[in-house]
Design an enzyme around this catalytic site. Structure first.
Site, short mmCIF file in Angstrom:
data_model
loop_
_atom_site.label_atom_id
_atom_site.label_comp_id
_atom_site.label_asym_id
_atom_site.label_seq_id
_atom_site.Cartn_x
_atom_site.Cartn_y
_atom_site.Cartn_z
N HIS A 69 0.47 -1.37 0.00
CA HIS A 69 -0.09 0.14 -0.15
C HIS A 69 0.64 1.46 -0.37
CE1 HIS A 69 -2.59 -3.27 1.67
NE2 HIS A 69 -3.53 -2.32 1.36
N HIS B 225 -3.91 2.92 -3.04
CA HIS B 225 -4.42 2.88 -1.95
C HIS B 225 -3.32 0.74 -2.06
CE1 HIS B 225 -6.16 0.83 1.10
NE2 HIS B 225 -6.22 -0.43 0.80
N GLU C 147 -18.23 -5.04 24.12
CA GLU C 147 -17.53 -6.21 24.13
C GLU C 147 -16.63 -5.96 23.20
OE1 GLU C 147 -20.96 -6.03 23.87
OE2 GLU C 147 -21.75 -7.33 25.41
N HIS D 258 -29.10 -16.31 23.77
CA HIS D 258 -28.58 -16.09 24.53
C HIS D 258 -27.39 -17.20 25.11
CE1 HIS D 258 -30.38 -12.77 24.93
NE2 HIS D 258 -29.63 -12.25 26.22
C1 LIG Z 1 -11.76 -4.68 9.66
C2 LIG Z 1 -11.33 -4.43 8.28
N1 LIG Z 1 -11.89 -4.74 6.63
C3 LIG Z 1 -11.40 -4.66 5.61
C4 LIG Z 1 -10.01 -4.45 5.59
C5 LIG Z 1 -9.62 -4.22 4.11
N2 LIG Z 1 -9.08 -3.22 4.34
C6 LIG Z 1 -7.87 -2.57 3.95
S1 LIG Z 1 -7.79 -0.53 4.14
C7 LIG Z 1 -9.31 -1.15 3.59
C8 LIG Z 1 -9.73 0.55 3.66
C9 LIG Z 1 -9.05 2.05 3.28
O1 LIG Z 1 -9.42 2.76 3.94
P1 LIG Z 1 -8.93 4.00 4.29
O2 LIG Z 1 -8.59 3.17 5.89
O3 LIG Z 1 -8.54 5.12 4.11
O4 LIG Z 1 -6.90 3.64 4.03
P2 LIG Z 1 -6.47 4.34 2.49
O5 LIG Z 1 -7.37 4.39 1.50
O6 LIG Z 1 -6.27 5.74 3.16
O7 LIG Z 1 -5.68 3.85 2.79
C10 LIG Z 1 -9.68 -2.47 4.05
C11 LIG Z 1 -11.67 -2.01 4.05
C12 LIG Z 1 -9.44 -4.21 7.09
N3 LIG Z 1 -8.41 -4.57 6.65
N4 LIG Z 1 -9.92 -4.35 7.65
#
Ligand SMILES: Cc1ncc(C[n+]2csc(CCOP(=O)(O)OP(=O)(O)O)c2C)c(N)n1
Length: 685
Positions: A39, A274, A423, A485
């Site tokens: 990334h 990204h 939780e 539950h």
């Molecule tokens: C709980 C979770 N769901 C999905 C992902 C997959 N994932 C990695 S980065 C991302 C989103 C990226 O957007 P952002 O947080 O704004 O990061 P940026 O694009 O700025 O690098 C996702 C959905 C993850 N790492 N964790």
């Protein structure tokens, strides 16, 4: 495209700060490009603000990454880890350039998301979005709790900040609201979150799914919020950070407008920056755009390295000052200082297990959650580092420490935590507390709701964190609240997490032994699985094997008559052990000799040598397993001649004994299933 600070557009030579920031940017870009995976977007956009923090404010010592009074920095947006590795390398942590060149490769110290314990200076395993932010809340909680316990007039031994760098994804995940709400309520003034607001997630612009006013949301949680329009303006970031530190009564969120893929002519401000390498040509164009030499890759200009490495002197000096101060503190408060060193190194004090209760049948029937509460009372009196609570269920989970006070704002010495009905955040906060070191954190809820906190439990196991979970109401026997539950698949689910130790004690005495194991286990989490309903207390005079047997995970509780091979072995856990004992008596009257094996922890039992396991469960003897949970797991566990009385449906709403009866947890059924099993075995032989 907003290239307000691109070096190519300015005639002035780049400043040292700009060179340093570009060093970070392009180390990250080259790492991702070489690995052909990763990334680059977040590092390009967030390098400047990370630099402002690490260069101007962060207190750390690259030569002693575990110095207890360092500031904590959590990269909650773990996918941007190339930026963190670049920072660790240039500031002088034990992370040579070759490791950056081996980004995401087998056995490298630069895995695809930060992994605690693999890389010096990585404070938390992150990647599942939102977890790191909640870990930071746990660390900030640990800081104030430790400060309350150890600081004395004239001696601030514990005094550091916790920083997190979070992304849109971190703030979108619900856990950020749980943890943010808790942190605001607790007024954790030394928690500071930098939010890289770059408007881009994987599917495109955040307008697609994320339009609330984040500043207003965190302000409503009770946070101090600031906004910076230009993420590359390091002076603005540094002064916002300073303002955040001056705000001592509230945690801080600094929303920083950054640009994903900053500097990339074709990918800046797009989702394409990204999660994939820029590509060779785009790397070249980006370097050119920011006035960076295209070759060689992994370029670290001498002046940048020299500047970054001042962190080593700075860190050594800061730590040396702290150590001098600690020596004076130790002279004035020798016991306290010794205790500080003890808890930081996770050592148990002499006599920590003195006076643990033993129970007799006269005390019963007693729910194991009650026995657990009584055990906590004794342990907590010897272990001031024990600190925990529940997700608003203490009257049911019996997790509080009598007389130890609530951990609340301005009452940081309290040891009873009120996580609220959160939780998921509770699990991640417990992880943060364990990562900080100095505490034995525990948290309780009903076993069914462990499902709400599985992501952090999984990370606790992966990271090897000594966190203790107290899960009560552990089966359909909890009764009237009904199937919503009643846990069914939770036991097998938790057992299947590598590194998780699940212990389901059979009575009050096994519960004491289970707690002892939980406290002694330093290398990973333990889930204690406890009943709501009363259970007979197993008489230690009659069953002397309990204290030595529980730590083995499974043991012979009651055997067939001496010198006879059992016809059948009744294997049971938790509350069903008593049914197995009753079944054994019934079967004896029917001419069948049964052995009862109690298996409080399948995880621990499976670690025992074959010799021991075969002594307990000799091959060829049919097994009837009795456990009020999903049968999955048992059949493969113990071989072909086996039957299971389990729960493979969702339970039902009715008084507990009735639900148990309808699901076959009766002496009659134990007898019937045993006879079926033996008939089957005969037919096959
Ligand atoms: C709980 C979770 N769901 C999905 C992902 C997959 N994932 C990695 S980065 C991302 C989103 C990226 O957007 P952002 O947080 O704004 O990061 P940026 O694009 O700025 O690098 C996702 C959905 C993850 N790492 N964790």
């Amino acid at each position: 495209m907003a290239h307000s600070m691109t070096l190519s557009t300015t005639l002035a030579p780049p400043t040292l700060d700009e060179i340093c920031i570009n060093t970070l940017r392009f180390l990250a870009v080259d790492m991702v490009q070489k690995a052909n995976s990763g990334h680059p977007g977040l590092p390009l956009g967030s390098a400047a603000m990370a630099y402002a923090l690490w260069d101007r404010l962060l207190k750390f010592n690259p030569r002693d990454p575990l110095w207890p009074d360092r500031d904590r920095f959590v990269l909650s947006a773990g996918h941007g880890c190339a930026l963190l590795y670049a920072l660790l390398h240039v500031t002088g942590f034990d992370l040579p350039l070759e490791e950056l060149e081996r980004f995401r490769q087998w056995g490298s110290r630069t895995p695809g998301h930060p992994e605690y314990g693999k890389t010096a200076g990585v404070e938390a395993t992150t990647g599942p979005l939102g977890q790191g932010l909640a870990n930071a809340v746990g660390m900030a909680i640990a800081e104030v709790a430790m400060a309350a316990r150890f600081n004395r007039p004239g001696h601030t031994i514990v005094n550091h900040y916790t920083y997190a760098l979070a992304s849109d994804g971190d703030l979108e995940e619900g856990i950020s609201s749980e943890a943010g709400s808790d942190a605001g309520h607790l007024r954790l003034g030394k928690l500071i979150v930098l939010y890289a607001n770059n408007h881009i997630t994987i599917e495109g612009n955040t307008e697609l799914a994320f339009t609330e006013d984040r500043m207003a949301r965190f302000a409503a949680f009770g946070w101090h919020v600031q906004q910076i329009e230009q993420g590359n303006d390091i002076e603005a970031v540094a002064s916002a950070l300073k303002a955040a530190r001056e705000e001592t009564g509230r945690p801080s969120l600094i929303q920083v407008r950054t640009h994903i893929g900053y500097g990339s002519p074709h990918k800046q401000d797009t989702a394409a920056a990204h999660g994939e390498p820029l590509g060779v040509e785009e790397v070249r164009l980006t370097k050119e755009a920011l006035g960076w030499p295209v070759e060689p890759p992994f370029h670290v200009p001498e002046e940048a390295l020299e500047h970054f490495r001042k962190a080593v002197v700075r860190g050594n000096t800061a730590q040396a000052e702290w150590e001098l101060h600690f020596e004076v503190f130790a002279k004035e408060h020798p016991d306290l200082a010794a205790d500080f060193q003890r808890v930081i190194h996770r050592r148990l004090p002499k006599g920590w297990d003195a006076n643990l209760p033993t129970f007799t049948p006269a005390d019963g029937p007693m729910a194991t959650r009650i026995a657990s509460g009584k055990t906590i009372a004794v342990l907590a009196s010897h272990l001031p580092e024990m600190m925990g609570g529940s997700a608003d269920l203490d009257p049911s989970t019996h997790t509080s420490i009598d007389g130890a006070g609530s951990f609340e704002p301005e009452s940081w010495a309290g040891r009873n935590m009120h996580f609220g009905i959160r939780e998921h955040a509770m699990g991640a906060i417990l992880n943060g507390m364990a990562l900080h070191r100095g505490l034995i954190p525990y948290g309780g809820t009903f076993l069914i709701f462990s499902a709400y906190m599985r992501p952090p439990m999984r990370l606790a196991a992966m990271t090897g964190l000594p966190v203790i979970y107290v899960f009560t109401h552990d089966s359909i026997a909890m009764g009237e609240d009904g199937p919503t539950h009643q846990p069914v698949e939770q036991l097998v689910g938790l057992r299947s997490i590598p590194g998780m130790v699940v212990i389901r004690p059979a009575d009050a005495n096994e519960t004491v032994a289970a707690w002892r194991m939980a406290i002694e286990r330093r290398e990973g989490p333990v889930a204690l699985v406890l009943t709501r309903q009363g259970l007979p207390v197993l008489d230690l005079a009659r069953y002397p094997g309990i204290p030595a047997g529980v730590p083995l995970g499974g043991y012979i509780l009651a055997d067939s008559p001496p010198d006879t091979r059992p016809d059948v072995i009744l294997v049971a856990t938790g509350s069903e052990v008593h049914l197995a004992l009753e079944g054994r008596d019934r079967l004896a009257s029917e001419g069948v000799q049964a052995r009862v094996v109690s298996v409080p922890s399948t995880n621990i039992f499976s670690m025992q040598p074959d010799r021991y396991r075969e002594k307990v469960l000799p091959p060829g003897v049919p097994l009837l397993v009795i456990e009020a949970g999903a049968s999955l797991g048992w059949k493969s566990y113990v071989g072909p001649q086996i039957a299971v009385i389990g729960v493979d449906t969702f339970g039902a709403s009715a008084p507990g004994p009735v639900v148990m009866q309808h699901h076959g947890f009766t002496v009659e059924n134990v007898s019937k299933q045993t006879h079926n099993l033996l008939r089957h075995a005969m037919e096959k032989s």
